[in-house]
Design a protein around this motif. Structure first.
Motif, PDB file in Angstrom:
ATOM      1  N   SER A 209       0.827  -1.213   0.000  1.00 29.53           N
ATOM      2  CA  SER A 209       0.000   0.000   0.000  1.00 29.53           C
ATOM      3  C   SER A 209       0.860   1.262   0.000  1.00 29.53           C
ATOM      4  N   LEU A 210       2.178   1.092   0.261  1.00 30.74           N
ATOM      5  CA  LEU A 210       3.070   2.247   0.358  1.00 30.74           C
ATOM      6  C   LEU A 210       3.927   2.448  -0.890  1.00 30.74           C
ATOM      7  N   ALA A 211       4.208   1.374  -1.598  1.00 30.54           N
ATOM      8  CA  ALA A 211       5.164   1.493  -2.703  1.00 30.54           C
ATOM      9  C   ALA A 211       4.881   0.497  -3.810  1.00 30.54           C
ATOM     10  N   ARG A 212       5.297   0.884  -4.999  1.00 34.59           N
ATOM     11  CA  ARG A 212       5.340  -0.048  -6.118  1.00 34.59           C
ATOM     12  C   ARG A 212       6.703   0.097  -6.785  1.00 34.59           C
ATOM     13  N   LEU A 213       7.038  -0.869  -7.631  1.00 36.15           N
ATOM     14  CA  LEU A 213       8.386  -0.922  -8.193  1.00 36.15           C
ATOM     15  C   LEU A 213       8.340  -1.011  -9.708  1.00 36.15           C
ATOM     16  N   LEU A 214       9.158  -0.192 -10.348  1.00 36.96           N
ATOM     17  CA  LEU A 214       9.302  -0.182 -11.801  1.00 36.96           C
ATOM     18  C   LEU A 214      10.726  -0.623 -12.130  1.00 36.96           C
ATOM     19  N   VAL A 215      10.871  -1.653 -12.955  1.00 38.27           N
ATOM     20  CA  VAL A 215      12.184  -2.173 -13.320  1.00 38.27           C
ATOM     21  C   VAL A 215      12.295  -2.193 -14.846  1.00 38.27           C
ATOM     22  N   VAL A 216      13.342  -1.550 -15.369  1.00 33.99           N
ATOM     23  CA  VAL A 216      13.531  -1.411 -16.807  1.00 33.99           C
ATOM     24  C   VAL A 216      14.888  -1.985 -17.216  1.00 33.99           C
ATOM     25  N   PHE A 233       5.412 -10.647  -7.259  1.00 28.52           N
ATOM     26  CA  PHE A 233       4.847  -9.360  -6.846  1.00 28.52           C
ATOM     27  C   PHE A 233       3.585  -8.955  -7.595  1.00 28.52           C
ATOM     28  N   GLY A 234       3.278  -9.626  -8.675  1.00 31.84           N
ATOM     29  CA  GLY A 234       2.055  -9.332  -9.415  1.00 31.84           C
ATOM     30  C   GLY A 234       1.970  -7.884  -9.861  1.00 31.84           C
ATOM     31  N   PRO A 235       0.813  -7.249  -9.656  1.00 31.64           N
ATOM     32  CA  PRO A 235       0.624  -5.871 -10.138  1.00 31.64           C
ATOM     33  C   PRO A 235       1.430  -4.821  -9.372  1.00 31.64           C
ATOM     34  N   ALA A 236       2.116  -5.220  -8.298  1.00 31.35           N
ATOM     35  CA  ALA A 236       2.917  -4.251  -7.542  1.00 31.35           C
ATOM     36  C   ALA A 236       4.195  -3.873  -8.283  1.00 31.35           C
ATOM     37  N   VAL A 237       4.544  -4.645  -9.314  1.00 33.58           N
ATOM     38  CA  VAL A 237       5.731  -4.316 -10.099  1.00 33.58           C
ATOM     39  C   VAL A 237       5.349  -4.122 -11.559  1.00 33.58           C
TER      40      VAL A 237
END
Length: 369
Positions: A209-216, A233-237
């Motif tokens: 609920s506090l953070a999500r992660l983007l990895v490129v 992590f499903g939709p959290a990443v």
């Protein structure tokens, strides 16, 4: 007569690595200041492809090498190729040291052996010895590496700090994203020393609920990692394959905080990641591990968060960042942009490099400047 230099690279001209990017930018900095340049890319020559014998085959290039007012060697592997030719040339040689090459070799051996061995390659040690003894001037990307060279006996006035820079017109700053939960982003490769496993385990400790992660940056060889992250992590990443620079900039602007999760090692401590300057120019707070000079810059400019280099340390920093008001993050981002303008602009770096070249050539008597 204008100054003209030769850039010697161990990679082909088509290479798109940070190594070639740096050489190309430095060459263009000279061109913008009225100097000329050519490239000698060892991998594009059948006889120069093998580094261990390149110094002997360069004999055929002596006539060409004498045409230049200085020679810039991209690293120790390129520099050692000029060892036997040194006494046939009167052009000064610049050795561009991107970090501690002995420590880098040691780290590579640790990774290859799964931690069972850590001795640096004897060939790397030999190349470094040859390159140092061939050079008239040294470029470093970090203050720590500068100090190390001085300890090795190289006079301070033979060393110039020329960091990896950023094009401020391309990497423009935009307001920090206001989306909730806060988005942390990482872009780059997934080698062990990059610390992506630290970032993953840190993110696992943070409430969704506090953070999500983007990895490129995923490539074909990273398909298993990409699949595992999606399953865990499903939709959290959000996971994105490697993209061109223009698209990467657009993607990173969608994040609020940019992360460099490197591990503690001498090879890391004496380097300076190009992405740090690029992240800063985008006007984003930067989360770094306390492993190199990036941490000192973040503290000095108060433009991000410094974590202990561990999953637990990074999780703590991510929680602190997620709890920081957006207006504070925006102020941090503005200070990061100012840092990029003051320290990492290619315009400023180009002036320093060009002055170094002019002084070196003038001292050698090659040109009347």
């Amino acid at each position: 007569m204008s100054i003209r230099g030769l850039f010697v690279s161990i990679h082909p001209r088509s290479d798109r690595s940070a190594y070639t990017h740096r050489l190309t930018k430095l060459a263009r900095c000279l061109e913008e200041r009225g100097m000329g340049y050519d490239f000698l890319c060892m991998q594009d020559s059948f006889f120069l492809r093998k580094s261990s014998t390149a110094s002997f085959f360069l004999l055929a290039h002596c006539g060409r090498l004498r045409q230049y007012d200085f020679i810039h060697c991209g690293d120790a592997e390129a520099g050692q190729a000029l060892f036997w030719r040194r006494h046939f040339l009167n052009a000064p040689i610049i050795l561009d040291i991107h970090g501690d090459v002995i420590a880098q070799s040691s780290l590579a051996e640790e990774v290859r052996s799964g931690g069972r061995r850590s001795a640096a390659s004897l060939l790397v040690r030999l190349f470094y010895w040859m390159a140092v003894r061939s050079a008239d001037q040294f470029l470093t990307v970090s203050g720590l590496q500068t100090k190390e060279l001085i300890k090795e006996g190289i006079p301070p006035d033979h060393i110039t700090l020329v960091r990896n820079g950023v094009d401020l017109d391309l990497f423009r700053d935009t307001p920090v994203s206001q989306e909730t939960p806060v988005c942390f982003a990482y872009a780059g490769g997934f080698q062990t020393w990059q610390g992506i496993d630290y970032l993953i385990e840190a993110f696992a400790r943070v409430d969704r609920s506090l953070a999500r992660l983007l990895v490129v940056g995923f490539q074909e060889q990273d398909i298993d990692l990409k699949r595992d992250l999606a399953a865990r992590f499903g939709p959290a990443v959000k996971l994105i394959d490697k993209v061109d620079q223009e698209r990467l900039i657009e993607i990173l602007r969608s994040a609020a905080i940019l992360v460099i999760p490197r591990k503690a090692h001498r090879a890391i401590r004496h380097a300076f990641p190009t992405k740090f300057a690029e992240y800063a120019a985008l006007g984003r707070p930067i989360l770094v591990n306390d492993v190199d000079e990036t941490a000192e810059f973040v503290r000095k400019y108060e433009c991000g968060f410094v974590a202990r280099p561990s999953p637990e340390g990074m999780a703590q920093a991510m929680l602190e960042a997620a709890a920081t008001p957006r207006e504070t993050l925006q102020a941090m981002g503005a200070r990061a942009r100012r840092m990029a303008e003051e320290c990492f602009s290619w315009n400023r770096i180009g002036d320093v490099y060009a002055d170094t070249v002019r002084a070196l050539v003038a001292h050698s008597g090659r040109q009347n400047i």
